[in-house]
Every structure is written in structure tokens, then in C-alpha cells.
Write a protein that holds these residues in place. Structure first.
Motif, PDB file in Angstrom:
ATOM      1  N   ALA A 139       4.616   7.163   1.330  1.00  0.00           N
ATOM      2  CA  ALA A 139       5.406   6.068   1.897  1.00  0.00           C
ATOM      3  C   ALA A 139       4.798   4.733   1.487  1.00  0.00           C
ATOM      4  O   ALA A 139       3.600   4.512   1.671  1.00  0.00           O
ATOM      5  CB  ALA A 139       5.447   6.189   3.416  1.00  0.00           C
ATOM      6  N   PHE A 140       5.631   3.862   0.949  1.00  0.00           N
ATOM      7  CA  PHE A 140       5.183   2.506   0.636  1.00  0.00           C
ATOM      8  C   PHE A 140       5.276   1.641   1.891  1.00  0.00           C
ATOM      9  O   PHE A 140       6.309   1.640   2.565  1.00  0.00           O
ATOM     10  CB  PHE A 140       6.084   1.869  -0.433  1.00  0.00           C
ATOM     11  N   PHE A 141       4.214   0.929   2.180  1.00  0.00           N
ATOM     12  CA  PHE A 141       4.245  -0.080   3.245  1.00  0.00           C
ATOM     13  C   PHE A 141       4.059  -1.430   2.575  1.00  0.00           C
ATOM     14  O   PHE A 141       3.073  -1.633   1.854  1.00  0.00           O
ATOM     15  CB  PHE A 141       3.135   0.162   4.273  1.00  0.00           C
ATOM     16  N   GLN A 179      10.098   8.962   1.682  1.00  0.00           N
ATOM     17  CA  GLN A 179      10.885   9.633   0.643  1.00  0.00           C
ATOM     18  C   GLN A 179      12.336   9.859   1.071  1.00  0.00           C
ATOM     19  O   GLN A 179      13.162  10.253   0.259  1.00  0.00           O
ATOM     20  CB  GLN A 179      10.254  10.985   0.290  1.00  0.00           C
ATOM     21  N   ASP A 180      12.640   9.621   2.365  1.00  0.00           N
ATOM     22  CA  ASP A 180      13.993   9.928   2.839  1.00  0.00           C
ATOM     23  C   ASP A 180      14.660   8.787   3.609  1.00  0.00           C
ATOM     24  O   ASP A 180      15.772   8.961   4.117  1.00  0.00           O
ATOM     25  CB  ASP A 180      13.944  11.174   3.753  1.00  0.00           C
ATOM     26  N   CYS A 181      13.996   7.635   3.736  1.00  0.00           N
ATOM     27  CA  CYS A 181      14.544   6.566   4.579  1.00  0.00           C
ATOM     28  C   CYS A 181      13.738   5.290   4.363  1.00  0.00           C
ATOM     29  O   CYS A 181      12.752   5.292   3.623  1.00  0.00           O
ATOM     30  CB  CYS A 181      14.483   6.957   6.055  1.00  0.00           C
ATOM     31  N   MET A 182      14.150   4.229   5.018  1.00  0.00           N
ATOM     32  CA  MET A 182      13.312   3.034   5.077  1.00  0.00           C
ATOM     33  C   MET A 182      13.392   2.472   6.496  1.00  0.00           C
ATOM     34  O   MET A 182      14.350   2.726   7.222  1.00  0.00           O
ATOM     35  CB  MET A 182      13.701   1.979   4.034  1.00  0.00           C
ATOM     36  N   TRP A 183      12.350   1.730   6.887  1.00  0.00           N
ATOM     37  CA  TRP A 183      12.392   1.044   8.169  1.00  0.00           C
ATOM     38  C   TRP A 183      11.693  -0.288   8.009  1.00  0.00           C
ATOM     39  O   TRP A 183      11.047  -0.549   6.995  1.00  0.00           O
ATOM     40  CB  TRP A 183      11.828   1.888   9.300  1.00  0.00           C
ATOM     41  N   TRP A 184      11.897  -1.146   8.987  1.00  0.00           N
ATOM     42  CA  TRP A 184      11.310  -2.475   8.873  1.00  0.00           C
ATOM     43  C   TRP A 184      10.712  -2.956  10.182  1.00  0.00           C
ATOM     44  O   TRP A 184      11.068  -2.477  11.258  1.00  0.00           O
ATOM     45  CB  TRP A 184      12.351  -3.501   8.396  1.00  0.00           C
ATOM     46  N   ILE A 230       0.869  -1.178   0.000  1.00  0.00           N
ATOM     47  CA  ILE A 230       0.000   0.000   0.000  1.00  0.00           C
ATOM     48  C   ILE A 230       0.909   1.232   0.000  1.00  0.00           C
ATOM     49  O   ILE A 230       2.116   1.120   0.265  1.00  0.00           O
ATOM     50  CB  ILE A 230      -0.952   0.049   1.224  1.00  0.00           C
ATOM     51  N   GLN A 231       0.328   2.367  -0.310  1.00  0.00           N
ATOM     52  CA  GLN A 231       1.093   3.607  -0.202  1.00  0.00           C
ATOM     53  C   GLN A 231       0.274   4.615   0.586  1.00  0.00           C
ATOM     54  O   GLN A 231      -0.895   4.866   0.257  1.00  0.00           O
ATOM     55  CB  GLN A 231       1.436   4.170  -1.582  1.00  0.00           C
ATOM     56  N   VAL A 232       0.880   5.157   1.645  1.00  0.00           N
ATOM     57  CA  VAL A 232       0.247   6.214   2.423  1.00  0.00           C
ATOM     58  C   VAL A 232       0.637   7.535   1.764  1.00  0.00           C
ATOM     59  O   VAL A 232       1.818   7.859   1.635  1.00  0.00           O
ATOM     60  CB  VAL A 232       0.700   6.172   3.898  1.00  0.00           C
TER      61      VAL A 232
END
Ligand code: FES
Ligand SMILES: [Fe+2]
Length: 381
Positions: free
Chosen positions: A265-267, A280-285, A234-236
């Protein structure tokens, strides 16, 4: 230029239409027989995220992790190759290394057998005179490891399809974030009193955000992507990074982001236990380790483009990201534990799904399609 061949939709429904589709039966989340079947038929056959190559940057660096298949050791060997082994001695099965660190060899704390970084058995005190003992047969047990853009994935099944085929078109959508140029800068672990599937379902719907996260991220709007491969997306929508709250200063956008990636943000969930989120500036998991039918270990980590770390005020600017990730996760944990308690009621029943639960349904269907029908018939009928 945006070359991403994805067509986002308000929601992506497969199966019974909204109004008829129901949540999974409570026993899906509470019955130990389902948990055991998931372990055998899903967790020990599929790829799961174990960490990043930059967590073990030099030969001899190691990290031990818990997995649904037991303790595992990630090691960078003498030649610089990342490897994974069962963190289990071949003598009488003590675990070997704890936490993370650096070692020239792997020494068992019980009877001092030692292993090279490539897993070969090096020393076995007192075994020299043992007739028929062949050292070469007792190296550490390897676990299949593949890397996608710096992310290490493991699979207990040597016959499973390779990681790239498993991920399908996921690298196409997320390629412009250049995850391979990122570095892990933060992580925490939280034990949750809830079934592992609830954690991922919650992470793939924004229906709850206005309520559960009213003090932090607030209400969100998302769109869904049909995907090819064993993942969901999904994308927020937001024109600024949602990895940081309110009007706190965000890092700059990653250069060269695709047009779609710039919209929010893609989830994602890489089935069965991994969420990767890309702002747009990072990723997390979120890496979810199922511990028992009603207990899970959640490992959360965040990564930024490597050149952000060179900014003189990096620490100050990154700190609000860490507190946002932790605060939002704890809000989710609170509601998930209430949900697990409710599901355990003798009076709990499946409920109708909202159209905003489209990915909850998709996640349910993916799991159910991989469990043997006799178990489903007995537990879920
Ligand atoms: S259990 Fe490792 S040396 Fe004995
Ligand atoms: Fe949430």
C-alpha cells in the motif's frame, strides 16, 4: 509492464543524519503565531483535497465543506462543470447551503438573494430600484478548482502553479490504480485535539504501528520513495490489501496494477494537508482541516473501483474496510492527543528522530522552508 521510474529505498534521509536530526521544537505545534503564519504562507497558497466528482454526480448536486479559508460550496453547474465558491452570500455574508444535497439554485436563508449554479446572482429582492446596483458584479466568489482522476482539489491562490505541476510525478506512480474509475463509498469526520501537522506526520511513519495499532493492523514494514513534486511517499509492504484486517476476505486486486503497486500500500502526503493511501484493491484519504493550533478536523473517506459496487455482496464485503479505517484512525487520534498534551509541557524539548522517522523530517522541512525566517527565528530558535 512496470514503467514506474521510482527507486524505493529503506529510508530517504535529507538533512542531518539519523542520530543528529531532531524533532521540531514544541512551539512548532503549539504557538498560535506559527499557526497564523502557516495559514498565510502555506494553506492559502497550496492545493488541498476537497472531495470527489462522484460526490456531486449530477447538475445541481452540492456539498459544503469547511476549509482553512472558511466555508466552501462544491456545486455541479447546469452544464455539468464542478465548481467551488465561497459559501458566503454577497449581500451580508450569511453562509448559504449546509451539508450535501441537490438544488436548482442557491438561495440565501437570510434575505433570499438567489444564485444560479454557476454562481451568477439571479435574484436580489428589493434591489431593483437601487441606483447603480449591478447584479452582474455580485456573483458568488469562485475558488480555483482542478480535478485529478476524480479527485477535486482547491487552491485559494489564483497565481499558484497548476495542480499537475504541483503533483509532479505522483500520477505516474499511482496511475495503475485508475483512481478516476473509483467511487467514494464511505466517509467520517473526527475532531482531533492536536495540531494538523502531527496528523500527517503520524500518517507517514510505520514506527508506531506495532505499539499504537497492536489490536488492529499491528507492526508494519515500509520503504520510502524519493519524489518529484510537492508530495511524499512510502509503501507498506504486503502481498495482500492492508485496507482490511487479518484474514477477512479482501476484494480482488485491481486489474493492471504496476509491479510496484502490487507489492503493498502506498501512503502519500500531498503537501500540506492531504493523505491519499492506495492498497491493491481500493484507496482512502485523510483530509486534515486545521482549525486552531491544537485542533484539527479529520475527514476520512474511502473509494473502490466502480465495478466492485455491482458485486451482489458488495455491502457485506466492504463493511470490514469501513470498520478498519475508523478503528485505526481512532487509535491514531488517541496517541496524537497525548502527543499534543506532551508538546504543551513547559519541559518538552526536541527529541532525536529514528531512521524510521524519515518522512517526519521531510514533512517538517517542507513546512519550515515555506515560513518566513523572522517567524522561525523568533519561535523556533
Ligand atoms: S445575507 Fe444573504 S440575502 Fe442577506
Ligand atoms: Fe497510525
Amino acid at each position: 509492464m512496470n514503467t514506474v521510474p521510482f527507486e524505493p529505498k529503506p529510508y530517504h534521509w535529507s538533512g542531518p543524519p539519523p542520530g543528529e536530526a531532531m524533532s521540531a521544537p514544541p512551539r512548532f505545534y503549539t504557538d498560535p503565531a506559527i499557526f497564523e503564519a502557516e495559514k498565510t504562507h502555506i494553506h492559502l497558497k497550496t492545493w488541498f483535497f476537497a472531495g470527489r466528482v462522484d460526490e456531486i454526480p449530477a447538475a445541481g448536486d452540492y456539498k459544503s465543506i469547511e476549509t482553512v479559508g472558511g466555508p466552501v460550496l462544491l456545486v455541479r453547474d447546469e452544464k455539468g462543470v464542478p465548481r467551488a465558491f465561497a459559501n458566503v452570500c454577497r449581500h451580508r455574508s450569511s453562509t448559504l447551503l449546509d451539508g450535501c444535497g441537490h438544488a436548482r439554485s442557491i438561495l440565501c436563508p437570510y434575505h433570499a438573494w438567489s444564485y444560479r449554479l454557476d454562481g451568477a446572482l439571479m435574484g436580489a429582492p428589493g434591489m431593483n430600484d437601487a441606483p447603480n446596483f449591478e447584479k452582474s458584479k455580485f456573483g458568488l466568489t469562485p475558488i480555483r478548482l482542478e480535478v485529478w482522476d476524480g479527485a477535486i482539489f482547491l487552491n485559494y491562490d489564483t497565481a499558484a502553479p497548476d495542480l499537475r505541476s504541483y503533483l509532479g510525478n505522483m500520477p505516474d506512480l499511482l496511475g495503475s490504480h485508475r483512481m478516476g474509475d473509483m467511487v467514494k463509498v464511505w466517509d467520517i469526520q473526527i475532531e482531533i485535539g492536536a495540531n494538523w501537522k502531527l496528523v500527517l506526520e503520524n500518517a507517514m511513519e510505520t514506527y508506531h504501528t506495532g505499539m499504537v495499532h497492536s489490536e488492529t493492523i499491528g507492526a508494519q514494514r515500509s520503504i520510502s520513495f524519493p519524489t518529484q513534486g510537492e508530495w511524499h511517499c512510502i509503501q507498506v509492504l504486503s502481498d495482500r490489501s492492508i485496507a482490511v484486517l487479518g484474514d477477512t476476505e479482501a476484494f480482488p486486486m485491481i486489474e493492471g496494477l504496476s509491479e510496484q503497486a502490487g507489492k503493498g500500500a502506498f501512503f502519500t502526503v500531498i503537501e500540506p494537508t492531504t493523505q491519499f493511501a492506495f492498497a491493491q484493491d481500493c484507496m482512502w484519504w485523510l483530509a486534515v482541516r486545521p482549525l486552531a493550533v491544537d485542533r484539527s478536523l479529520l475527514s476520512i473517506g474511502g473509494a473502490f473501483p466502480r465495478h466492485f459496487l455491482d458485486l451482489p455482496d458488495f455491502e457485506r464485503r466492504a463493511a470490514p474496510y469501513f470498520s478498519r479505517w475508523e478503528a485505526v484512525a481512532k487509535e491514531d487520534v488517541g496517541i496524537l492527543e497525548k502527543q499534543q498534551a506532551g508538546l504543551s509541557s513547559a519541559l518538552a524539548r526536541p527529541g532525536p528522530l529514528c531512521w524510521r522517522d524519515d518522512k517526519v523530517l521531510a514533512l517538517n522541512q517542507w513546512i519550515r522552508s515555506r515560513l518566513p525566517s523572522d517567524i522561525l527565528d523568533e519561535v523556533i530558535a
